[in-house]
Design a protein around this motif. Structure first.
Motif, PDB file in Angstrom:
ATOM      1  N   ARG A 325       0.995  -1.364  -0.209  1.00  0.00           N
ATOM      2  CA  ARG A 325       0.015   0.122  -0.041  1.00  0.00           C
ATOM      3  C   ARG A 325       0.829   1.198  -0.231  1.00  0.00           C
ATOM      4  N   ILE A 326       0.398   2.169  -0.937  1.00  0.00           N
ATOM      5  CA  ILE A 326       1.173   3.707  -0.907  1.00  0.00           C
ATOM      6  C   ILE A 326       0.340   4.666  -0.752  1.00  0.00           C
ATOM      7  N   HIS A 327       0.229   5.217   0.315  1.00  0.00           N
ATOM      8  CA  HIS A 327      -0.589   6.353   0.801  1.00  0.00           C
ATOM      9  C   HIS A 327      -0.098   7.722   0.614  1.00  0.00           C
ATOM     10  N   ILE A 328      -0.497   8.743  -0.066  1.00  0.00           N
ATOM     11  CA  ILE A 328       0.111   9.923  -0.304  1.00  0.00           C
ATOM     12  C   ILE A 328      -0.964  10.924   0.090  1.00  0.00           C
ATOM     13  N   ASN A 336       7.852  10.945  -4.622  1.00  0.00           N
ATOM     14  CA  ASN A 336       8.306   9.997  -5.575  1.00  0.00           C
ATOM     15  C   ASN A 336       8.243   8.477  -4.821  1.00  0.00           C
ATOM     16  N   ALA A 337       7.221   7.850  -5.281  1.00  0.00           N
ATOM     17  CA  ALA A 337       7.072   6.446  -4.596  1.00  0.00           C
ATOM     18  C   ALA A 337       7.066   5.449  -5.668  1.00  0.00           C
ATOM     19  N   GLN A 338       8.036   4.187  -5.357  1.00  0.00           N
ATOM     20  CA  GLN A 338       8.035   3.472  -6.464  1.00  0.00           C
ATOM     21  C   GLN A 338       7.902   1.760  -5.655  1.00  0.00           C
ATOM     22  N   LEU A 339       7.220   1.156  -6.290  1.00  0.00           N
ATOM     23  CA  LEU A 339       7.053  -0.210  -5.628  1.00  0.00           C
ATOM     24  C   LEU A 339       7.015  -1.249  -6.737  1.00  0.00           C
ATOM     25  N   SER A 340       7.661  -2.402  -6.715  1.00  0.00           N
ATOM     26  CA  SER A 340       7.764  -3.571  -7.431  1.00  0.00           C
ATOM     27  C   SER A 340       7.754  -4.875  -6.770  1.00  0.00           C
ATOM     28  N   ASN A 353      -0.742 -14.374  -4.153  1.00  0.00           N
ATOM     29  CA  ASN A 353      -1.713 -13.367  -4.368  1.00  0.00           C
ATOM     30  C   ASN A 353      -1.144 -11.772  -4.324  1.00  0.00           C
ATOM     31  N   THR A 354      -0.882 -11.084  -5.268  1.00  0.00           N
ATOM     32  CA  THR A 354       0.043  -9.783  -5.365  1.00  0.00           C
ATOM     33  C   THR A 354      -0.868  -8.669  -5.315  1.00  0.00           C
ATOM     34  N   LYS A 355      -0.622  -7.476  -4.847  1.00  0.00           N
ATOM     35  CA  LYS A 355      -1.766  -6.350  -4.975  1.00  0.00           C
ATOM     36  C   LYS A 355      -1.191  -5.134  -4.479  1.00  0.00           C
ATOM     37  N   PRO A 356      -0.970  -4.378  -5.407  1.00  0.00           N
ATOM     38  CA  PRO A 356      -0.415  -2.916  -5.070  1.00  0.00           C
ATOM     39  C   PRO A 356      -1.808  -2.266  -4.641  1.00  0.00           C
ATOM     40  N   GLU A 357      -1.929  -1.257  -3.742  1.00  0.00           N
ATOM     41  CA  GLU A 357      -2.841  -0.461  -3.353  1.00  0.00           C
ATOM     42  C   GLU A 357      -2.692   0.884  -3.266  1.00  0.00           C
TER      43      GLU A 357
END
Lengths: 425, 253
Positions: A325-328, A336-340, A353-357
């Motif tokens: 989860r990225i909350h801005i 600048n937020a990155q997620l992989s 089970n993978t989920k970006p939020e």
């Protein structure tokens, strides 16, 4: 399962008087919860039924027995760390904490002076609520004595500080361990914390509820390594809650090799302009193991950056869950937020089970995320076999290559060397 | 060395079978260099993969004997261990596995299977460095991920490097000349010529005569519609260069 909630609360620990109000508060919060089911969003893919076993509720008593052999066996070669033996969740009684590196105070909560108590109380106040992090509340009720590691302002601690967690029991076969550690880096301090859960062949099955809070002061820099190597029948639920002040830097690396159920909640409050968080991780569940990682990147102030890279190799009947989860918030402009998150399935029965939020309320931000699930590429295997490498070794090399980039990024060579054989296994 | 007799093979792609080789025969004796030329889709690359043992490339009839042994019955890695090497037209990239690690694993496996002593790390490094220099790649390529971010020419030179390290008996080179500039082509040719010996054979799969200016073949074959339709010496390649494949296909039909 609500009985678990009530029963667990019966096992409250007492500890020092000045923490009682916080424990009481946590107890209320805990009792207001219902046990997670498949319908509970944060626990959707992780079944906690195996916790429903009152043997798991009883804490493993602190026994200052002979942990020395385990402790010495689990030393990481070439690391030369300052090692703290945490036995059944508590710093060993016989440990002389006055030997800490200069500028570092290692303090049991029960020994905290007034200022230190203040730090601990602040940390309790900022801990996430039970709705979000269920087991944080249980931890607050059940931990016996916590540990504060304080690094004074402007102190740069060269030597890595290693928390080595050892569980042991004389008679009890199952039990819970609630550990609680608070790390505070004052302004411009620098330190490396290694949270090490080595694996031991042992007849005791534990429910570990590990809670770590990190406060990284202005211009301070913290490297956090979390090595979760407990395998077999153990249930390991961990919460890491970090807060970054102005221009602070947090670099974290998580390694999870297995265990019956492994849950990690890694939450970072990016709460000071110019701060940067980097959270990486590798997870390698096999057999029937289950790994669940939830990260939560809270961008609360402008001009901060974060980068998360998680990779998993899931084999046999194992399952993995990744939720990033990225909350801005509205004011956190120029974030600048990155997620992989990349996953490699090495068997037909492995599952992920993978989920970006993403929750973004600011309008001038850069935010990129990606999640992939792949299987071993037949063309790559063919190429390798055509060079005389047998299929099994080729599969291992490919898997290894998949996570090796993250191993190569580890700045402490002794840790990279320690983990490498576990990846190659 | 290699004896292919009336070989039929199909390629299974998305559960659809397609017959590509239709009665191909070829004899390669120790020390010989054979060039196989032919139009697109004639089955040149398929031949290479059938011999190397790629999944989904299946022989349906005929034989392929490697030093008298039934090649088609062996697993991919066993073929490599017996001394067969296929230089890929499109070498694949593997991030995270270094070129050096990969070559060490490969050379160790092959040497072990052949009953040769496994090279210790130091002698292996020494040999790898020397070969790396011979194929005109910077030493840094040894540490990089396998073919990761290499240019077309660099990949082909890396194939040659592996071939030199493995010292195979039969080298099948699939369009090693495509996508490389003239300098790289010269390096590759020099490497191949340096490896020529009375007990090592080569099959060069190519579209163009250009490669054969630098590596002189003993035989040139034309592959069309799944079988060899014409064989000759190197002058055949020159003829093909001049007149294309049309006249041979007409002749064969």
């Amino acid at each position: 399962m609500s009985s678990f909630i009530e029963q667990a609360a019966e096992y409250s620990a007492d500890g020092v008087a000045w923490l009682q109000p916080f424990r009481q508060h946590a107890r209320h919060e805990w009792l207001a919860q219902t046990f997670p089911t498949r319908k509970t969003e944060r626990w959707k893919y992780t079944n906690l039924r195996s916790l429903d076993n009152d043997q798991f509720l009883q804490a493993l008593p602190y026994e200052p027995g002979d942990y020395a052999a385990c402790f010495n066996d689990s030393a990481i070669e070439g690391l030369g760390s300052y090692r703290l033996p945490i036995v059944n969740g508590q710093l060993s009684n016989s440990f002389d904490e006055s030997t800490a590196p200069e500028g570092v105070s290692v303090v049991r909560f029960s020994d905290a002076n007034h200022d230190q108590q203040q730090l601990i109380e602040d940390a309790f106040e900022s801990q996430p609520d039970a709705k979000k992090h269920l087991f944080t509340a249980l931890n607050a009720i059940c931990f016996t004595d916590g540990l504060l590691i304080h690094v004074a302002a402007n102190v740069q601690v060269e030597q890595a500080i290693e928390l080595c967690f050892i569980n042991q029991a004389k008679e009890q076969r199952t039990g819970s361990v609630h550990s609680r550690v608070l790390v505070v880096l004052e302004a411009s301090a620098q330190a490396k914390i290694i949270e090490h859960y080595p694996h031991f062949e042992s007849s005791v099955r534990t429910f570990n509820n590990a809670m770590l809070q990190l406060v990284v002061g202005a211009n301070a820099r913290l490297d956090h390594y979390r090595l979760q190597l407990q395998r077999a029948d153990n249930i390991h639920v961990a919460g890491v809650h970090a807060e970054l002040k102005k221009n602070a830097l947090l670099q974290a690396f998580n390694f999870i090799i297995g265990g019956k159920i492994n849950r990690l909640d890694y939450e970072v409050k990016v709460n000071g302009e110019g701060s940067h968080a980097e959270i990486n991780g590798i997870y390698l569940p096999v057999n029937d193991e289950h790994t669940d990682i939830h990260t939560d990147m809270e961008h609360l102030t402008p001009r901060c950056t974060s980068n998360e890279v998680f990779r998993g190799i899931i084999g046999d009947n194992a399952k993995a869950v990744f939720n990033g989860r990225i909350h801005i918030v509205k004011d956190a402009q120029k974030t600048n937020a990155q997620l992989s998150n990349k996953n490699l399935l090495t068997s037909d029965t492995a599952e992920v089970n993978t989920k970006p939020e993403l929750e973004i309320y600011a309008n001038d931000v850069l935010c990129a995320h990606g999640a992939t699930v792949a299987q071993l590429d037949k063309e790559l295997l063919y190429y390798m076999c055509s060079r005389g490498i047998d299929r099994k070794s080729a599969e291992m090399m490919l898997s290894y290559g998949f996570v090796n980039e993250l191993i190569l990024d580890i700045r402490i060579n002794a840790i990279a060397e320690y983990l490498r054989p576990m990846v190659q296994r | 060395m290699l004896s292919i007799q009336d070989l039929y093979a199909k390629v299974i792609d998305n559960s659809e079978d397609k017959e590509i080789l239709k009665g191909l025969s070829l004899e390669v004796k120790p020390g010989e260099v054979h060039a196989i030329m032919g139009p697109n889709g004639s089955g040149k690359s398929t031949l290479g993969h059938v011999l190397a043992g790629r999944e989904g490339y299946e022989a349906t009839a005929g034989k392929a004997l490697f030093e008298g042994q039934d090649l088609l019955a062996l697993d991919t890695e066993e073929r490599a261990r017996k001394g067969l090497f296929l230089a890929f037209q499109y070498p694949i990239e593997i991030a995270g596995v270094s070129n050096m690690e990969f070559m060490k694993a490969s050379v160790d496996a092959v040497r072990l299977a052949q009953g040769l002593p496994v090279l210790d790390a130091v002698s292996f490094m020494k040999r790898a460095r020397a070969v790396c220099k011979e194929v005109d790649l910077d030493q840094s390529f040894l540490k990089r991920g396998l073919n990761e971010g290499f240019s077309g020419g660099e990949k082909k030179r890396n194939e040659l490097m592996q071939m030199m390290m493995l010292e195979p008996k039969l080298c099948i080179m699939d369009e090693t000349d495509s996508g490389v500039d003239i300098d790289a082509l010269k390096v590759i040719a020099q490497g191949v010529n340096g490896m020529r010996s009375p007990d090592r054979s080569f099959i060069l799969i190519t579209h163009y005569q250009r490669l054969l200016d630098f590596i002189e073949p003993d035989f040139v074959h034309v592959l069309a519609n799944g079988k060899i339709v014409k064989s000759g010496d190197k002058s055949l390649a020159l003829e093909l260069e001049k007149h294309g494949y049309g006249w041979i296909e007409d002749e064969a039909a």
